[in-house]
Design a protein around this motif. Sequence first.
Motif, short mmCIF file in Angstrom:
data_model
loop_
_atom_site.label_atom_id
_atom_site.label_comp_id
_atom_site.label_asym_id
_atom_site.label_seq_id
_atom_site.Cartn_x
_atom_site.Cartn_y
_atom_site.Cartn_z
N PRO A 171 0.97 -1.16 0.06
CA PRO A 171 0.08 0.04 0.11
C PRO A 171 0.74 1.19 -0.07
O PRO A 171 2.15 1.26 0.29
CB PRO A 171 -0.79 -0.06 1.46
CG PRO A 171 0.06 -0.86 2.23
CD PRO A 171 0.69 -1.82 1.31
N PRO A 172 0.19 2.41 -0.53
CA PRO A 172 1.01 3.75 -0.16
C PRO A 172 1.87 3.63 1.18
O PRO A 172 0.88 3.54 2.20
CB PRO A 172 0.15 4.92 -0.63
CG PRO A 172 -1.18 4.02 -1.47
CD PRO A 172 -0.95 2.52 -0.88
N THR A 173 2.96 4.55 1.28
CA THR A 173 3.62 4.50 2.59
C THR A 173 3.60 6.05 2.76
O THR A 173 3.95 6.77 2.29
CB THR A 173 5.05 4.11 2.30
OG1 THR A 173 4.76 2.53 2.23
CG2 THR A 173 5.57 4.14 3.84
N ALA A 174 3.24 6.36 4.37
CA ALA A 174 3.47 7.63 4.72
C ALA A 174 4.85 8.07 5.04
O ALA A 174 5.55 7.30 5.62
CB ALA A 174 2.52 7.80 5.96
N GLN A 175 5.21 9.20 4.87
CA GLN A 175 6.64 9.51 5.40
C GLN A 175 6.76 10.26 6.60
O GLN A 175 8.08 10.50 6.93
CB GLN A 175 7.38 10.57 4.09
CG GLN A 175 7.42 9.97 2.71
CD GLN A 175 8.13 10.79 1.81
OE1 GLN A 175 9.51 10.78 2.05
NE2 GLN A 175 7.68 11.32 0.63
N ILE A 176 5.60 10.56 7.02
CA ILE A 176 5.51 11.37 8.29
C ILE A 176 5.48 10.14 9.56
O ILE A 176 4.31 9.44 8.89
CB ILE A 176 4.76 12.32 8.34
CG1 ILE A 176 5.19 13.57 7.37
CG2 ILE A 176 4.57 12.69 9.84
CD1 ILE A 176 3.95 14.78 7.56
N GLN A 177 6.21 10.10 10.44
CA GLN A 177 5.79 9.29 11.50
C GLN A 177 5.57 10.05 12.76
O GLN A 177 6.44 10.82 13.08
CB GLN A 177 7.20 8.20 11.89
CG GLN A 177 7.25 7.09 10.61
CD GLN A 177 8.39 6.04 10.84
OE1 GLN A 177 9.00 6.37 11.61
NE2 GLN A 177 8.22 5.40 9.91
N VAL A 178 4.68 9.83 13.47
CA VAL A 178 4.27 10.40 14.69
C VAL A 178 4.33 9.31 15.93
O VAL A 178 3.34 8.44 15.54
CB VAL A 178 3.24 11.29 14.75
CG1 VAL A 178 2.92 12.20 15.76
CG2 VAL A 178 3.36 12.14 13.51
N THR A 179 4.91 9.67 16.87
CA THR A 179 4.94 8.41 17.92
C THR A 179 3.66 8.87 18.87
O THR A 179 2.97 9.71 18.73
CB THR A 179 6.18 8.64 18.76
OG1 THR A 179 6.43 9.93 19.48
CG2 THR A 179 7.35 8.18 18.08
N ALA A 180 3.65 7.89 19.91
CA ALA A 180 2.06 8.09 20.61
C ALA A 180 2.43 9.00 21.71
O ALA A 180 3.46 9.38 21.92
CB ALA A 180 2.11 6.58 21.48
N PRO A 181 1.27 9.66 22.05
CA PRO A 181 1.28 10.67 23.16
C PRO A 181 1.79 10.19 24.53
O PRO A 181 1.89 8.96 24.98
CB PRO A 181 -0.19 10.99 23.26
CG PRO A 181 -1.21 10.57 22.16
CD PRO A 181 -0.11 9.39 21.74
N THR A 182 2.52 11.26 25.15
CA THR A 182 3.15 10.85 26.46
C THR A 182 2.23 11.50 27.55
O THR A 182 2.76 11.44 28.61
CB THR A 182 4.49 11.31 26.56
OG1 THR A 182 4.75 12.62 26.16
CG2 THR A 182 5.15 10.46 25.22
#
Length: 539
Positions: free
Chosen positions: A145-156
């Motif tokens: 599938p298409p791949t996102a270039q932005i990665q955001v981690t889980a909230p802290t």
Amino acid sequence: MASEDSSGTLQEMHDDDAPAATIPDAGDSGEGGKLKMIVQLVKKCLGVKDIASMRLSLPASLLEPIPNLEFSHFLDRPDYFAAINDSDDPFERMLAVIRFTFTKDLKYTRGKVCKPYNSVLGEHFRAHWDIPPILNPSDPDSDTPPTAQIQVTAPTTGLAPPTEYPSDTSSIKSGRSSKSFMSNITPKSASTAATSLEDNVTARMSQVSLGGDDKLRVVYLTEQISHHPPVSAYYAACPSRSLELLGIDQISAKVAGTSIKVAPGSFNKGMFVKITGGHGEGEQYQVTAPIASVNGILRGSFYITVTDSIIITCTGGVMDPKSWLGKPHFLLEGVVHTVFDGETQHEEWTKVKHVPPSRVVAVFDGSWRGHVRWKRVGTGSYPGATSSSASSPNPSHVTLPSPSTRSSGVASKVDLTGLSSDYTTLIDLSTLWVVPKQVRPLEKQLPTESRKLWDGVTSRLMRKEFSEATKEKVAIEQKQRDDAAERKKKGTTFVSQYFDSDISSGVPTLTEEGQKAIEEELSEKDNVENEVEAKTPVP
């Protein structure tokens, strides 16, 4: 207050001076105090036909430190919005719209349910995102599938999503322009970083495999155009991809047992995606809003379920498919099917089982909180203008049952899923988090912009000064009532600044001032001196 005349234009009704129903502050900022106030709130709402239109004043301690217009946008993943017009295959564009639909409200599935500030009449909010494009597989027959270039981690932290995320201050390069008023607008550079709400955040965003420094700018503008009932209009665009997103945001809500049932209001005709140039020029996608429920109220642990269908309709292009999503709680199933010019019977197809198998092009299922998969199931009704086998990520097809032998709709998706090879991933929502927005600093904002307007409330809530925050909130609400009384005295009505008053179609129109605001947002420049450094939140 506003009502609808025969043309669908909002008309002010001047009842803002009526007393509001209030919930007294329990004096306890802990979970016990909040739960007590929530129970009182539910009691006041019992039997009310539409809570959203109810004049209700809540203690600030029940609110999250964020304005409603900033919180309730549909661009939690603007990169998936910007990817809608990437493909020259109309079927692939439909799949891209479905992916975007799953991501537009990611805050509700990946974050906590919260209550932002109620918007006031004339309040507006604007922002933008500078994002790298989605990467599409180089092989058109790939199952990837298409791949996102932005990665955001889980909230802290436990804060509402927009108060947790840092700004992205990367640059942008202009691309193609659209054929609407956007055709004369070219994004030039990135903006200043957002301030105020992002003073205590932890850096959670990174970019991978950028493949160069190209960025796409997505801009957003919304305005509260009615107070009773609460109605806002919104507009977003990605000019370099010839894309526009617009609609009317209005909900109705009522207590149903131990949950709150939320449905689209009468002005809300759904979300509209317009392609104004490039591969899909002339196409418009209408994405209807489903009925949802806010559960866990009496436990003080809220979560959302969707038990209704979403209908996505494409008009104006080569292909006219529709897609139905939705199943009780967190599961979903759907089909993509064709509709031909001049037909009307599809207007009665409101569930998967209503769709004749001969019209089905693809099926998908999964969880709107996690993995969603899809596959093609046949080519019997696919338009001859496109070679589906050459363009599909999963090109193994068989012919669907003939309409002559199976004229009724499918009893369930099981009737279709055995007709082709293995599933392919459509999108995995469990890997995605909300992408932070960029907002001009407070000193550049107008008094009616959301962050500027509510800054006194926000700053006090962040410092846990709940009594002072409530006073600030009450002062803003009182000014709204005073302004309404003044208009009544003068015999005038409110006129929205950025959107035309006629919203009968559900597709708002920008005024000259609205177009100017979009142009300004596209040309916002990066000011390194004003960038906000991410800080670790204090427990």
